[in-house]
Each structure stands twice: as structure tokens, then as C-alpha cells.
Design an enzyme around this catalytic site. Sequence first.
Site, PDB file in Angstrom:
ATOM      1  CD  GLN A 267       3.200  -8.273   3.305  1.00 23.91           C
ATOM      2  OE1 GLN A 267       3.686  -7.762   2.058  1.00 23.91           O
ATOM      3  NE2 GLN A 267       3.262  -9.311   3.721  1.00 23.91           N
TER       4      GLN A 267
ATOM      5  CB  ILE B  56      -4.098   1.271   7.180  1.00 25.03           C
ATOM      6  CG1 ILE B  56      -2.522   2.272   6.531  1.00 25.03           C
ATOM      7  CG2 ILE B  56      -3.132  -0.264   7.494  1.00 25.03           C
ATOM      8  CD1 ILE B  56      -1.872   1.901   5.543  1.00 25.03           C
TER       9      ILE B  56
ATOM     10  N   GLY C  24      -0.437  -0.048  -1.720  1.00 23.91           N
ATOM     11  CA  GLY C  24       0.077  -1.093  -1.430  1.00 23.91           C
ATOM     12  C   GLY C  24       1.149  -0.848  -0.412  1.00 23.91           C
TER      13      GLY C  24
ATOM     14  CG  PHE D 193       9.501 -12.795  -0.891  1.00 21.72           C
ATOM     15  CD1 PHE D 193       8.709 -11.828  -0.052  1.00 21.72           C
ATOM     16  CD2 PHE D 193       9.756 -13.980  -0.346  1.00 21.72           C
ATOM     17  CE1 PHE D 193       8.292 -12.540   1.072  1.00 21.72           C
ATOM     18  CE2 PHE D 193       9.185 -14.466   0.797  1.00 21.72           C
ATOM     19  CZ  PHE D 193       8.717 -13.792   1.659  1.00 21.72           C
TER      20      PHE D 193
ATOM     21  CD  GLU E 125       6.827  -4.533  -4.156  1.00 24.29           C
ATOM     22  OE1 GLU E 125       7.049  -5.712  -4.829  1.00 24.29           O
ATOM     23  OE2 GLU E 125       5.769  -4.287  -3.850  1.00 24.29           O
TER      24      GLU E 125
END
Length: 745
Positions: free
Chosen positions: A645, A636, A709, A247, A712
Amino acid sequence: MSTQPLIGQSVSRLEGHLKVTGKAKYAGDYTTSGLLYGYIVNSTITKGKITAIHTEEAKALTGVIEVFSHENKPSLAWLDLKYADMDAPPGTVFKPLHDGDILCNGQPIALVVAETFELARYAASLVRVEYEEEHFETNLKNNLDKARAPKIGLATLLKPLPPKPVGDFEKAFNQSYAQVEAEYSHGTEHHNPLELFATTTIYEKDGKLTIYDKTQGTVNCQVYVANVFGLSFKDVRVISPYVGGAFGSGLRPQYQLFFSVLAALQLKRSVKVMLDRHQMFTFGHRPPTIQHTRFGADKDGKVNALNHSAFAETSQFEDYTEVVVNWSHMLYPAENTLMEYKLVPLDVYSPLDMRAPGGSTGIHAIESSMDELAYKLNIDPLELRLINYADRDVSVDRPYSSKELKECYLQGAEKFGWANRNPQPRSMKRGNKLVGYGMATGIWEANRLPARAEVAFTKQGKLQVKSAVTDIGTGTFTVISQIAADELGLLLGDVNFSYGDSKMPFAPIQGGSFTIASVGTAVREACKALRKKLLKKAQKMEGSAFADASIDDVVFREGAMYRKDDPSIFVKLTTVIDANKGRPVKTTNFAVPNVFKLKKYSRATHSAAFVEVEVDEELGVVNVTRALTVVAAGRIINPKTARSQVLGGMVWSISKALREETISDYNLGKYMNPNLAEYHIPVHADIHELDVMFVEEKEEILNDLGIKGVGEIGLVAMPPAIANAIYHATGKRINQFPIHLEALL
């Protein structure tokens, strides 16, 4: 005769069985004959100098090999690098054992090396250190007068400084129909992945090093070790196939790597050094940050004035920065803005990127301010965001490469049941529990970095893929394998992906939600080049039916090459390899983003979070009973790993908003809860109904795969949504994270 595409399928992690059965080997699991163990001694003062270090008692123990300190350290190269690793901020990198100066509490000051871990740890307790203490400052709030602008460095390329002011903020704010003004504070958070930081350095007979390290960047650690110890890059190999959570904590080489290599080189023996849980609190952390916002809007809800200021902690030797205040103008097109971001150097170790660095901090202030503005205007919080919706990033006057945030709002609201919300605070109850609904917007940058990949097709009919990239538990191994299999029309079992090794083709550090966009693109480009090579080989075969075919005339599927105009004509790829005398056909490709093209667009992943909380009216205890995060992240590749995630980010959101905080004693200059008993994180009983949705989004600018991505984005929107839901439930707006129950009594 078609092979079902793997991209878009929910494939379970390929390494999952190895992990759950304990067969996956992590950095601390490797061993070899004659392995020595090191244990690090940490400073017990916050600032000053070591006047004497007594190691005699420790060295007298049978089985203790050596005690290294600044007094007997070898000569090191260091090369006086300004940037010792890929993630280093501007300043001077921390150099363990450089001298006797103490820069922060917990600073590593010695290494005891012994034949067993237990002996090394006991001997370390016998090392006595005398200090000359100096005055120190570790309190952010008491030192805001020392705040200054960050130094500019290479890190600014990925962490841009705040944009310049637009219009006349003060005038616009003062004339606004509705105004909100608030202060937000975030406490210190420390990385606590399940796997402790460990390095096992294997000293080879020829003096070369094979290093098993917990890291998010094998090449990064290879460069660091070579530069610090004056070694040739080819003599340093860093391997990290499995990482038990990181992380951000593994982006920079941590100090156990330095000590393990130092001891191995000096003793010409293999040495393992592992940090204990207490020592995990002695490096890197999410910095405490104080923010101020002033938002203004007209009577119709149109935001016309945005002011966001942030003051964050950094060390005395590096300027660690985050993107905290830039997000509001990216989301909301106000004509008058004022953004400020300043650092306060304190006597602490340099902060370190932690999942959604800056975003999870800044979005809280932005989205809670928007929620407060909605109540002042008597406009539904979701409607206020739709009123201020922007298709362009007005902060830099560029279009978004893609943006389906509006669909996140609409689809999320419908699935969550947002329309059932009574808008009045304290109006919804369930027994003795106050019920609240809250929502917030999420945004995270969608980047791509250069990466290299090698692919080879073998006579066994296998596609070998190689990259130095790590997999920190995000599903990289599986997703890259899916991409490669689809490019050659193979089954997933016919792809062998080798990764996490610095001797393999270059990959950037794994972080920032850019790994698949970077490495996945490199693998795809390499596979495209391999297809062309295989076609050329097929064209040279005697009597080839592909002699006049171009790459656009053929299709790869089921381990063969077919002519599009006549699918009955095909050649097995293994036959092509046989014609190549059994030699593999391979290629290595370097995929570099077109920066000139990318600069024309703003690139971001977006989300909307919807949360329901229950607050015990008498005790103030908060429960997140259900939450939904809706994400627009392009194509995706693997919905299962992507969902995982986002779910992980949602769990961390509960931790950030309600649990997680490192407590400092400013008189001692140290953290008082460096353990998992008192550093509170959610347990199973804290987690209830969590759901994730992905909306369709077509991305054609960032990369040919059309992906962004998701690492986050699951963390940025939900913490403010929780705070907003608590306000709706209780009528109390708490702007300090974590929100303690006593604030609600």
C-alpha cells in the site's frame, strides 16, 4: 501444540492467483442470456440547455432496442435527497436525465441500448443534439473573487473545517526572525484505475435486481438505487467481489450504475453499461487548488506563526470539501495561527475524493514551506522538524492516541543516509546530473466507523466470515482472514471470508484508511462472541471438562478449545458442533466506536519521507533515483500488504509531483487530454529504488486491534520531499505541481 499467530505475518494475497490468471470476475465480466448493452452519450457543451435531441437514425438500426433521454425517461423517485449516498457533500446530488439543463462538459445526456456493445457505441454516434449555449466559468484562478466558505453538512464530521485563529498571527509573523511566504498551485487530476467503471444489472424474473458494480461500497450503491428508483432495499442486491483499482473514484455511485438500472427496469431485461477511458474523465477529480502560506520562526527555529489559506474548485450544485489547511498546526505547535479554506463554484462536475484527499495537497505547501524556512534559518530540515516536534495536538489541545513520528525521523534518516547530504543547493553532482536530497513529514487521520460482521463455525471445521465490505485491491480479504483465524486459533485455510455483497452485514464505504480498523474490529468482536458461544455449547456436553470454566480459562488453537490450567484437556470444535446436532454456531456483532473516548484524543498515522533526485543539468529532466518512507501506524497486521500500500502511494507521489495533470481549455470549458496517451503517469522506467519501513508503535485507543490505516499515508509526504530534493539539487523552488522540466531549464 501452539499455532503461530497470523497477525504480523507477511501473507500473500489470498485472491492473488485468481487475479493474475484472469479467473477473478469484475463488474464488466458478468453475463447472462439475452444481455443487452448500453452506451452513454455525453454533452459536448459546458453549460446551457438541450433544445432538441434526435434519436431517429440511431433507433432505426436493427438491434437497437431503445434510446433513453430526458424526453422519455420514466418517473423516478429520487426522494429529493440532500444526501443520496454516504459520501455525498452538501448540496443537490447530480440527477442524470433530470431535465435538459447542461451543468458541465461531458454530462451524460442519453443512453443507447442495443444487442451488442459495438452496435450501441455506433448508434450513440448517430444521436444528434441541439443546444442553446450559455456563458460558463471553469478557471479557478480567474474566479477567486467568488470564493466563499463551504456549506456545513454531514460530511463535516469526517472533513472538519479549519480551526479558529489562535493568538495574533499578523503581529507574530511580522515580528518573526525568519519569514517565508509562498503560493502553491495544484492542477486537476483524474482517477484512472485500470478497471473501467462498469455495471451489469441482472433483471430477475420476480423483478428483483442483482447488480454487479465497480464500487467501494456495496451497501452505499444499494441505498442509492433503492432511493432513486423507489425500490425496496431487499429487492436490490449489489455485488462487487473484485475491484480493479478505485482510490476514491468508487466511493460515490457513478452514473453508469444509474443508466444500467434504469434500462433494466424499463426493458425488464438485463443490461450492461461500461464507460470508456474518455468517459472516465467526465465525473469526479481531484480539484485544482491554490494555496498561500506564511510561516514565521524565531532565531532558534521555533515556529511561532502559521498562516495557510486554500482556494479550491467545486461544482455549482455541491460543496465538495477537503481537509487542506488543518494539518500544519497538528504537526507544529505555533502560538499564532490563521487557517482559511474557501470554495469557488465553477461549471464543472463535482470533485471527488482521490487518494489522500486534501492531505496530499495541503502537506505539499506545509512541508515545502518548512523546508524553505530551514534554509532561511540555516538549520537542517530534519533538525527543524525535531525542534518543532509536538507530543500533543495543540490545534485542539488533545494528546495523540499514539505518535512515534520522532522514530520515523531518526530511523529513516539513518537508513537513508541523510547525514551524507551537503546542505548547500547545487553542491552534489553525479556526472552531468545534479543530485538533491529532500525530506518531508506525513500525517493522515486515523478513523474508525461502525461496522457489522457475521461469523459461523461449521461441522466441516471452517469459520465462515461475512461482511458487505469491498476489497479494492488493498488486501482486505487477506487481512480480515488473518484476524479471524487468530481469534479462533485456526489455520488460514480454515477461514472462508465472504465479502463485497450488500446482502451481507453492513460495512461502510471502503476509503479514508479506516476499513480494517472498522470492519476488522467488527470481525474480532464477532469472533470473541463466537468463542463464548462455543464454550457454552461445550459446557452442556455430557461429562464436560469445561463445565466450570470461564472464557478466560480457555484458549483456542489448532481447531480445538484447551483449558489453560491443563493443556491436556481439550475438545475439538467440530465435536462441539456435532453435539449441537451438526448445526453451525454463529453470531452477528455490530462494532461501534466509543465516540466519547475517541474525542479525548487526536488520532493519526504519521510518516517521514526521504528522497534522492537526479536532475539533468542541461535538460531539466528529473529522476527520483531512490526514496524511503517510514511509517508509524500502530500494529501492522500484514507487513507485505501494508508495504504494498505504501509503495503504491510512493509511485503515485512521483506521478503527482512530476507527471499527472489534466489540461483544461478554459475557452471551451473542457479537458483536453482525456486519455492515457496524454494524461501522463509513471511507467516502469520512472520507478527506481523505493523502500518502506514501519516503526513500532503501540495504539490502545482507536481499536482493540491496535491498528491504523496505511492506504493514504504513502502519498502525503513524498511529493513535497521530491520538491524539496529538487530545490536542493538545483537551487530552484518550484511550487506548482506537477513540476515540468521547462521550469528547471
